[in-house]
Design an enzyme around this catalytic site. Structure first.
Site, PDB file in Angstrom:
ATOM      1  N   HIS A 228       0.935  -1.164   0.093  1.00 58.27           N
ATOM      2  CA  HIS A 228       0.076  -0.076  -0.072  1.00 58.27           C
ATOM      3  C   HIS A 228       0.961   1.189  -0.071  1.00 58.27           C
ATOM      4  O   HIS A 228       1.645   1.371  -0.975  1.00 58.27           O
ATOM      5  CB  HIS A 228      -0.947   0.007   1.303  1.00 58.27           C
ATOM      6  N   HIS A 267      -2.310  -2.412  -9.559  1.00 58.01           N
ATOM      7  CA  HIS A 267      -3.226  -1.748  -8.707  1.00 58.01           C
ATOM      8  C   HIS A 267      -4.490  -2.534  -8.624  1.00 58.01           C
ATOM      9  O   HIS A 267      -4.642  -3.380  -9.569  1.00 58.01           O
ATOM     10  CB  HIS A 267      -3.760  -0.404  -9.161  1.00 58.01           C
ATOM     11  N   ASP A 318       2.655   5.666  -6.917  1.00 56.75           N
ATOM     12  CA  ASP A 318       3.977   5.393  -5.924  1.00 56.75           C
ATOM     13  C   ASP A 318       5.145   5.710  -7.040  1.00 56.75           C
ATOM     14  O   ASP A 318       6.175   5.927  -6.611  1.00 56.75           O
ATOM     15  CB  ASP A 318       3.900   4.431  -4.978  1.00 56.75           C
TER      16      ASP A 318
HETATM   17  C1  SDX Z   1      -1.635   2.175  -3.453  1.00 56.70           C
HETATM   18  O1  SDX Z   1      -6.076   0.878  -3.286  1.00 56.70           O
HETATM   19  C2  SDX Z   1      -5.769   2.011  -3.334  1.00 56.70           C
HETATM   20  O2  SDX Z   1      -6.429   2.718  -3.876  1.00 56.70           O
HETATM   21  C3  SDX Z   1      -4.296   2.233  -2.883  1.00 56.70           C
HETATM   22  C4  SDX Z   1      -3.772   3.641  -3.254  1.00 56.70           C
HETATM   23  C5  SDX Z   1      -4.303   4.485  -2.753  1.00 56.70           C
HETATM   24  O3  SDX Z   1      -4.067   5.453  -3.313  1.00 56.70           O
HETATM   25  O4  SDX Z   1      -4.722   4.471  -1.632  1.00 56.70           O
HETATM   26  O5  SDX Z   1      -3.923   3.705  -4.918  1.00 56.70           O
HETATM   27  C6  SDX Z   1      -2.157   3.485  -3.171  1.00 56.70           C
HETATM   28  O6  SDX Z   1      -1.368   1.361  -2.525  1.00 56.70           O
HETATM   29  C7  SDX Z   1      -1.247   1.814  -4.787  1.00 56.70           C
HETATM   30  C8  SDX Z   1      -0.363   0.304  -4.848  1.00 56.70           C
HETATM   31  C9  SDX Z   1       0.881   0.358  -4.270  1.00 56.70           C
HETATM   32  N1  SDX Z   1       1.652  -0.795  -4.035  1.00 56.70           N
HETATM   33  C10 SDX Z   1       2.607  -1.397  -5.079  1.00 56.70           C
HETATM   34  O7  SDX Z   1       3.133  -0.769  -5.814  1.00 56.70           O
HETATM   35  C11 SDX Z   1       3.166  -2.681  -4.579  1.00 56.70           C
HETATM   36  C12 SDX Z   1       3.227  -3.528  -5.750  1.00 56.70           C
HETATM   37  N2  SDX Z   1       1.879  -3.978  -6.294  1.00 56.70           N
HETATM   38  C13 SDX Z   1       1.290  -5.300  -6.396  1.00 56.70           C
HETATM   39  O8  SDX Z   1       1.711  -5.801  -5.039  1.00 56.70           O
HETATM   40  C14 SDX Z   1      -0.193  -5.233  -6.612  1.00 56.70           C
HETATM   41  O9  SDX Z   1      -0.245  -4.719  -7.867  1.00 56.70           O
HETATM   42  C15 SDX Z   1      -1.311  -4.958  -5.659  1.00 56.70           C
HETATM   43  C16 SDX Z   1      -1.212  -5.321  -4.271  1.00 56.70           C
HETATM   44  C17 SDX Z   1      -1.122  -3.226  -5.850  1.00 56.70           C
HETATM   45  C18 SDX Z   1      -2.658  -5.201  -6.240  1.00 56.70           C
HETATM   46  O10 SDX Z   1      -2.637  -6.442  -6.426  1.00 56.70           O
HETATM   47  P1  SDX Z   1      -3.888  -7.461  -6.714  1.00 56.70           P
HETATM   48  O11 SDX Z   1      -5.028  -6.657  -7.305  1.00 56.70           O
HETATM   49  O12 SDX Z   1      -4.293  -8.013  -5.271  1.00 56.70           O
HETATM   50  O13 SDX Z   1      -3.268  -8.268  -7.644  1.00 56.70           O
HETATM   51  P2  SDX Z   1      -2.441  -9.669  -7.391  1.00 56.70           P
HETATM   52  O14 SDX Z   1      -1.463  -9.267  -6.314  1.00 56.70           O
HETATM   53  O15 SDX Z   1      -3.324 -10.700  -7.151  1.00 56.70           O
HETATM   54  O16 SDX Z   1      -1.741  -9.617  -8.764  1.00 56.70           O
HETATM   55  C19 SDX Z   1      -2.596 -10.041  -9.776  1.00 56.70           C
HETATM   56  C20 SDX Z   1      -0.971 -11.009 -10.697  1.00 56.70           C
HETATM   57  C21 SDX Z   1      -0.280 -11.735  -9.648  1.00 56.70           C
HETATM   58  O17 SDX Z   1       0.189 -12.661 -10.621  1.00 56.70           O
HETATM   59  P3  SDX Z   1      -0.118 -14.230 -10.379  1.00 56.70           P
HETATM   60  O18 SDX Z   1       0.213 -14.600  -9.000  1.00 56.70           O
HETATM   61  O19 SDX Z   1      -1.531 -14.371 -10.706  1.00 56.70           O
HETATM   62  O20 SDX Z   1       0.761 -15.050 -11.343  1.00 56.70           O
HETATM   63  O21 SDX Z   1      -0.298  -9.774 -11.171  1.00 56.70           O
HETATM   64  C22 SDX Z   1       1.041 -10.066 -10.432  1.00 56.70           C
HETATM   65  C23 SDX Z   1       0.760 -10.778  -9.291  1.00 56.70           C
HETATM   66  O22 SDX Z   1       1.965 -11.659  -8.932  1.00 56.70           O
HETATM   67  N3  SDX Z   1       1.456  -8.818  -9.941  1.00 56.70           N
HETATM   68  C24 SDX Z   1       2.465  -8.065  -9.822  1.00 56.70           C
HETATM   69  C25 SDX Z   1       2.324  -6.752  -9.613  1.00 56.70           C
HETATM   70  N4  SDX Z   1       1.328  -6.494  -9.173  1.00 56.70           N
HETATM   71  C26 SDX Z   1       0.363  -7.630  -9.779  1.00 56.70           C
HETATM   72  N5  SDX Z   1       3.942  -8.704 -10.438  1.00 56.70           N
HETATM   73  C27 SDX Z   1       5.007  -8.061 -10.097  1.00 56.70           C
HETATM   74  N6  SDX Z   1       4.976  -6.866  -9.540  1.00 56.70           N
HETATM   75  C28 SDX Z   1       3.934  -6.016  -9.442  1.00 56.70           C
HETATM   76  N7  SDX Z   1       3.927  -5.186  -8.878  1.00 56.70           N
END
Ligand code: SDX
Length: 385
Positions: A228, A267, A318
């Site tokens: 997050h 996201h 971010d």
């Molecule tokens: C913020 O919710 C909000 O609005 C938050 C925010 C706000 O203003 O409050 O926008 C601020 O928190 C932005 C997000 C910041 N976080 C990151 O940058 C961390 C990296 N991002 C990931 O952890 C991920 O993208 C999430 C947690 C943000 C969202 O993930 P989801 O929707 O839960 O999806 P997921 O993790 O299940 O991913 C789906 C697939 C997975 O692959 P598989 O396991 O299915 O093979 O996509 C891949 C994930 O591994 N994936 C990534 C990735 N994001 C998703 N792989 C590598 N790097 C990434 N960043």
């Protein structure tokens, strides 16, 4: 009940109404009380956006002047808050420092309230609490960075707007207009984003009729997580690992082979790009030009191009904000506290919205533990049953 009935992480689950903001992944847009965020970022001081989130309308000149006067009254770091921060080692994580400072403000703000039912406060009291936290957080964040650098506290200046004063208290000198404008835009972009994890945490705590301060402390805890708010800090660590644009491909090969999450990308709601990124990227570009750092832009573009090409996962807010804060001179550890200073406006707007139309937030769970079983030799005592 089957696995598909379980919505892990509440993904895709709509749990309530909100009038504070609208996140629309279909149109890749974000509205604060109906206004597109990029229009607010291009035209408003952050104080006006705070007013909009709290009251639902942009302020008149008189209303803005009144908010500014109140905010200036509460800018100076409270001596008891400074004393609490000084009790912590300078090696404490700044998010723990900010969480502690808000906790102290909360303990003081509800002191003497014997009946917990009264701690929740009236709408007027909670607006006042919100403005005071809004005003105090820059001093808390700025002092935290200066303390870690062995520098003294810088007192606020009443002749500077919120963004310019925040930079003044952090760096002890006036920042150029380009820098103040880019920083002001970043605070507006970070201010609010519907039911993200930290905001929903604040609403859950508020739903029990706990007080605003407790809800904010909980939200800070949620925002610290690298999935997050902590991602903006993690983006810079990635940039440091990669070094220059030429190293992006080998670095990404290794990172993806290790199944690493690339911070700053992806996201839960936006699946084709975060609506805020174009505005923050434009602000980053003004800073790249101002500080003459084309190397930052090269690395930023190289990693984005390569990762989007390979995974079809787009940058979130971010990703551009991390390098922007680095160029301005904030320590990496200060990045997520900056997110707190901005998001306090969204959190408190949601807390007051939850208070105005409350229902205890308590979802269900599907039990998948051991079937019922009994203690050997237990003989029911009729008196107990
Ligand atoms: C913020 O919710 C909000 O609005 C938050 C925010 C706000 O203003 O409050 O926008 C601020 O928190 C932005 C997000 C910041 N976080 C990151 O940058 C961390 C990296 N991002 C990931 O952890 C991920 O993208 C999430 C947690 C943000 C969202 O993930 P989801 O929707 O839960 O999806 P997921 O993790 O299940 O991913 C789906 C697939 C997975 O692959 P598989 O396991 O299915 O093979 O996509 C891949 C994930 O591994 N994936 C990534 C990735 N994001 C998703 N792989 C590598 N790097 C990434 N960043």
């Amino acid at each position: 009940m089957t696995d598909t009935d379980i919505k892990k992480g509440l993904a895709g689950v709509v749990v309530d109404y909100t009038a504070v903001s609208k996140v629309n992944p279909e149109t890749n847009s974000l509205l604060y009380r109906g206004y597109p965020v990029h229009e607010l970022a291009a035209t408003q001081p952050f104080e006006a956006v705070a007013y909009l989130l709290w009251h639902g309308e942009l302020p008149t000149d008189e209303q803005l002047a009144e908010l500014r006067a109140t905010e200036r009254q509460h800018r100076a770091l409270h001596p008891d808050v400074k004393a609490a921060i000084d009790l912590l080692p300078t090696s404490a994580h700044p998010m723990d420092e900010v969480r502690t400072a808000v906790s102290v403000i909360g303990a003081q703000g509800t002191a003497g309230i014997a009946n917990v039912m009264d701690a929740v406060g009236t709408p007027e009291e909670n607006l006042d609490r919100s403005i005071r936290l809004f005003a105090q957080l820059p001093a808390i964040v700025a002092y935290g960075q200066r303390r870690r650098r062995g520098l003294e506290l810088v007192e606020p200046r009443d002749d500077l707007d919120y963004a310019a004063n925040f930079l003044w208290q952090t760096f002890g000198e006036e920042s150029d207009t380009v820098v103040v404008d880019a920083f002001n835009r970043s605070m507006i972009l970070y201010a609010e984003h519907s039911f993200n994890a930290s905001t929903f945490t604040a609403r859950v705590i508020t739903s029990t009729l706990s007080d605003l301060y407790s809800a904010v402390v909980g939200a800070i805890g949620a925002l610290k997580g690298p999935l997050h708010g902590g991602a903006n800090e993690a983006v810079l660590h990635i940039f440091e690992e990669i070094g220059t644009a030429e190293n992006v491909v080998p670095w990404l090969d290794a990172a993806l082979a290790e199944k690493r999450k690339i911070m700053g990308f992806g996201h839960r709601v936006y699946k084709r790009g975060d609506s805020r990124v174009p505005t923050m990227k434009a602000a980053l570009e003004t800073l790249v030009a101002h500080y003459d750092r084309p190397d930052v832009a090269e690395l930023y573009d190289a990693l984005e191009r390569e990762f989007v090409e390979r995974k079809g996962i787009y940058p979130n807010l971010d990703y551009p904000s991390g390098p922007a804060y680095d160029l301005i001179g904030f320590d990496i550890l200060t990045f997520t506290p900056l997110f707190v200073a901005a998001r306090i406006t969204g959190w408190t707007a949601h807390i007051m919205e939850q208070q105005a139309a409350n229902a205890l937030i308590r979802p269900l769970s599907e039990y998948n533990g051991p079937d019922e079983r009994h203690i050997q030799g237990y003989v029911p005592d009729t008196a107990v049953i």
